[in-house]
Write a protein that holds these residues in place. Structure first.
Motif, PDB file in Angstrom:
ATOM      1  N   PRO A  38       0.793  -1.239   0.000  1.00 18.77           N
ATOM      2  CA  PRO A  38       0.000   0.000   0.000  1.00 18.77           C
ATOM      3  C   PRO A  38       0.823   1.286   0.000  1.00 18.77           C
ATOM      4  CG  PRO A  38      -0.061  -1.046   2.165  1.00 18.77           C
ATOM      5  CD  PRO A  38       0.656  -2.000   1.238  1.00 18.77           C
ATOM      6  N   HIS A  39       2.107   1.204   0.293  1.00 17.70           N
ATOM      7  CA  HIS A  39       2.947   2.408   0.352  1.00 17.70           C
ATOM      8  C   HIS A  39       3.944   2.480  -0.806  1.00 17.70           C
ATOM      9  CE1 HIS A  39       1.200   3.075   4.256  1.00 17.70           C
ATOM     10  NE2 HIS A  39       1.553   1.851   4.615  1.00 17.70           N
ATOM     11  N   LEU A  40       3.622   1.769  -1.895  1.00 15.74           N
ATOM     12  CA  LEU A  40       4.541   1.730  -3.042  1.00 15.74           C
ATOM     13  C   LEU A  40       4.795   3.128  -3.606  1.00 15.74           C
ATOM     14  CD1 LEU A  40       6.275   0.330  -5.128  1.00 15.74           C
ATOM     15  CD2 LEU A  40       4.194  -0.277  -6.383  1.00 15.74           C
ATOM     16  N   SER A  41       3.776   3.950  -3.695  1.00 16.28           N
ATOM     17  CA  SER A  41       3.957   5.302  -4.222  1.00 16.28           C
ATOM     18  C   SER A  41       4.970   6.086  -3.381  1.00 16.28           C
ATOM     19  CB  SER A  41       2.617   6.032  -4.263  1.00 16.28           C
ATOM     20  OG  SER A  41       2.771   7.309  -4.830  1.00 16.28           O
ATOM     21  N   ASN A  42       4.871   5.982  -2.072  1.00 23.69           N
ATOM     22  CA  ASN A  42       5.839   6.651  -1.190  1.00 23.69           C
ATOM     23  C   ASN A  42       7.239   6.075  -1.369  1.00 23.69           C
ATOM     24  OD1 ASN A  42       3.896   8.328  -0.075  1.00 23.69           O
ATOM     25  ND2 ASN A  42       3.473   6.928   1.614  1.00 23.69           N
ATOM     26  N   TYR A  43       7.332   4.761  -1.559  1.00 18.82           N
ATOM     27  CA  TYR A  43       8.637   4.119  -1.764  1.00 18.82           C
ATOM     28  C   TYR A  43       9.282   4.650  -3.046  1.00 18.82           C
ATOM     29  CZ  TYR A  43      12.212   0.578  -2.436  1.00 18.82           C
ATOM     30  OH  TYR A  43      13.417  -0.052  -2.641  1.00 18.82           O
ATOM     31  N   ILE A  44       8.498   4.730  -4.121  1.00 21.56           N
ATOM     32  CA  ILE A  44       9.024   5.223  -5.398  1.00 21.56           C
ATOM     33  C   ILE A  44       9.514   6.664  -5.239  1.00 21.56           C
ATOM     34  CG2 ILE A  44       8.462   5.811  -7.793  1.00 21.56           C
ATOM     35  CD1 ILE A  44       6.337   3.520  -7.658  1.00 21.56           C
ATOM     36  N   LYS A  45       8.718   7.497  -4.618  1.00 24.29           N
ATOM     37  CA  LYS A  45       9.103   8.898  -4.438  1.00 24.29           C
ATOM     38  C   LYS A  45      10.353   9.036  -3.576  1.00 24.29           C
ATOM     39  CE  LYS A  45       4.466  10.489  -5.265  1.00 24.29           C
ATOM     40  NZ  LYS A  45       3.167  10.705  -4.671  1.00 24.29           N
ATOM     41  N   SER A  46      10.466   8.215  -2.559  1.00 18.73           N
ATOM     42  CA  SER A  46      11.655   8.222  -1.710  1.00 18.73           C
ATOM     43  C   SER A  46      12.891   7.800  -2.502  1.00 18.73           C
ATOM     44  CB  SER A  46      11.432   7.285  -0.522  1.00 18.73           C
ATOM     45  OG  SER A  46      12.579   7.195   0.268  1.00 18.73           O
ATOM     46  N   LEU A  47      12.742   6.780  -3.337  1.00 17.41           N
ATOM     47  CA  LEU A  47      13.845   6.324  -4.188  1.00 17.41           C
ATOM     48  C   LEU A  47      14.252   7.424  -5.164  1.00 17.41           C
ATOM     49  CD1 LEU A  47      15.741   4.036  -5.079  1.00 17.41           C
ATOM     50  CD2 LEU A  47      13.863   3.137  -6.480  1.00 17.41           C
ATOM     51  N   MET A  48      13.287   8.126  -5.712  1.00 18.75           N
ATOM     52  CA  MET A  48      13.580   9.217  -6.641  1.00 18.75           C
ATOM     53  C   MET A  48      14.326  10.355  -5.944  1.00 18.75           C
ATOM     54  SD  MET A  48      10.088   9.194  -8.909  1.00 18.75           S
ATOM     55  CE  MET A  48      10.559  10.574  -9.933  1.00 18.75           C
ATOM     56  N   LEU A  49      13.941  10.675  -4.739  1.00 20.12           N
ATOM     57  CA  LEU A  49      14.650  11.714  -3.985  1.00 20.12           C
ATOM     58  C   LEU A  49      16.085  11.293  -3.693  1.00 20.12           C
ATOM     59  CD1 LEU A  49      11.886  12.898  -1.499  1.00 20.12           C
ATOM     60  CD2 LEU A  49      12.966  14.248  -3.316  1.00 20.12           C
ATOM     61  N   MET A  77       2.678   5.174 -13.769  1.00 19.24           N
ATOM     62  CA  MET A  77       1.940   3.930 -14.022  1.00 19.24           C
ATOM     63  C   MET A  77       1.346   3.378 -12.733  1.00 19.24           C
ATOM     64  SD  MET A  77       3.905   1.654 -16.818  1.00 19.24           S
ATOM     65  CE  MET A  77       2.449   0.638 -16.996  1.00 19.24           C
ATOM     66  N   ASN A  78       2.118   3.420 -11.673  1.00 15.65           N
ATOM     67  CA  ASN A  78       1.647   2.894 -10.396  1.00 15.65           C
ATOM     68  C   ASN A  78       0.407   3.638  -9.921  1.00 15.65           C
ATOM     69  OD1 ASN A  78       1.924   1.267  -7.911  1.00 15.65           O
ATOM     70  ND2 ASN A  78       2.301   3.266  -7.001  1.00 15.65           N
ATOM     71  N   ASP A  79       0.370   4.936 -10.160  1.00 19.44           N
ATOM     72  CA  ASP A  79      -0.770   5.751  -9.734  1.00 19.44           C
ATOM     73  C   ASP A  79      -1.990   5.584 -10.642  1.00 19.44           C
ATOM     74  OD1 ASP A  79       0.651   6.718  -7.578  1.00 19.44           O
ATOM     75  OD2 ASP A  79       1.238   8.588  -8.576  1.00 19.44           O
ATOM     76  N   SER A  80      -1.801   4.961 -11.796  1.00 17.42           N
ATOM     77  CA  SER A  80      -2.893   4.782 -12.752  1.00 17.42           C
ATOM     78  C   SER A  80      -3.743   3.561 -12.387  1.00 17.42           C
ATOM     79  CB  SER A  80      -2.315   4.596 -14.158  1.00 17.42           C
ATOM     80  OG  SER A  80      -3.326   4.186 -15.048  1.00 17.42           O
ATOM     81  N   PRO A  81      -5.058   3.693 -12.453  1.00 14.86           N
ATOM     82  CA  PRO A  81      -5.907   2.529 -12.168  1.00 14.86           C
ATOM     83  C   PRO A  81      -5.800   1.446 -13.243  1.00 14.86           C
ATOM     84  CG  PRO A  81      -7.241   4.415 -12.836  1.00 14.86           C
ATOM     85  CD  PRO A  81      -5.817   4.895 -12.724  1.00 14.86           C
ATOM     86  N   ASN A  82      -5.277   1.803 -14.412  1.00 16.44           N
ATOM     87  CA  ASN A  82      -5.142   0.858 -15.524  1.00 16.44           C
ATOM     88  C   ASN A  82      -3.689   0.424 -15.735  1.00 16.44           C
ATOM     89  OD1 ASN A  82      -7.908   1.168 -16.051  1.00 16.44           O
ATOM     90  ND2 ASN A  82      -7.504   2.978 -17.295  1.00 16.44           N
ATOM     91  N   CYS A  83      -2.933   0.284 -14.677  1.00 15.09           N
ATOM     92  CA  CYS A  83      -1.514  -0.066 -14.785  1.00 15.09           C
ATOM     93  C   CYS A  83      -1.348  -1.433 -15.441  1.00 15.09           C
ATOM     94  CB  CYS A  83      -0.879  -0.074 -13.390  1.00 15.09           C
ATOM     95  SG  CYS A  83       0.860  -0.550 -13.421  1.00 15.09           S
ATOM     96  N   ASP A  84      -0.580  -1.462 -16.512  1.00 13.01           N
ATOM     97  CA  ASP A  84      -0.256  -2.707 -17.211  1.00 13.01           C
ATOM     98  C   ASP A  84       1.025  -3.263 -16.586  1.00 13.01           C
ATOM     99  OD1 ASP A  84      -0.151  -4.747 -19.235  1.00 13.01           O
ATOM    100  OD2 ASP A  84       1.321  -3.505 -20.291  1.00 13.01           O
ATOM    101  N   PHE A  85       0.914  -4.394 -15.888  1.00 19.66           N
ATOM    102  CA  PHE A  85       2.063  -4.924 -15.167  1.00 19.66           C
ATOM    103  C   PHE A  85       3.214  -5.287 -16.099  1.00 19.66           C
ATOM    104  CE2 PHE A  85       4.633  -8.219 -13.144  1.00 19.66           C
ATOM    105  CZ  PHE A  85       5.031  -7.533 -12.006  1.00 19.66           C
TER     106      PHE A  85
END
Length: 105
Positions: A38-49, A77-85
């Motif tokens: 559930p915190h993947l978006s935060n993980y991605i943003k942290s990695l980007m920083l 893509m992660n934030d999109s409801p239609n994310c193609d894995f």
């Protein structure tokens, strides 16, 4: 061999270890997506920083610009409801390849 950074030098071994650490951090993007973390978006943003800081520290190597753009696409893509894995996975593998291109010397 040494790699110059904003405040001095890193050894090639330090850069190699940092690349391995980045690989591991990027790999978690796949695992977390598969597990619906559930915190993947935060993980991605942290990695980007973190990579943004590394970018400045290493005097802005071109590889990190590409890496950050791929991570931004992953985040979008992660934030999109239609994310193609399948596409998401390809972007993560591309991020691995770019990480390999970071010069160690």
């Amino acid at each position: 061999m040494k790699v110059r950074h904003l405040y001095g030098n890193f050894s090639a071994k330090q850069i190699h270890q940092q690349k391995e650490n980045l690989h591991n951090s990027i790999h978690w993007l796949l695992l977390y997506k598969e597990q619906k973390y559930p915190h993947l978006s935060n993980y991605i943003k942290s990695l980007m920083l973190r990579i943004s800081g590394l970018n400045r520290l290493l005097n802005e190597p071109a590889e990190l610009v590409t890496l950050l753009s791929i991570l931004q696409a992953i985040n979008d893509m992660n934030d999109s409801p239609n994310c193609d894995f399948k596409t998401y996975r390809k972007l993560v593998l591309d991020a691995h390849s770019i990480t390999d291109m970071i010069k160690e010397e």
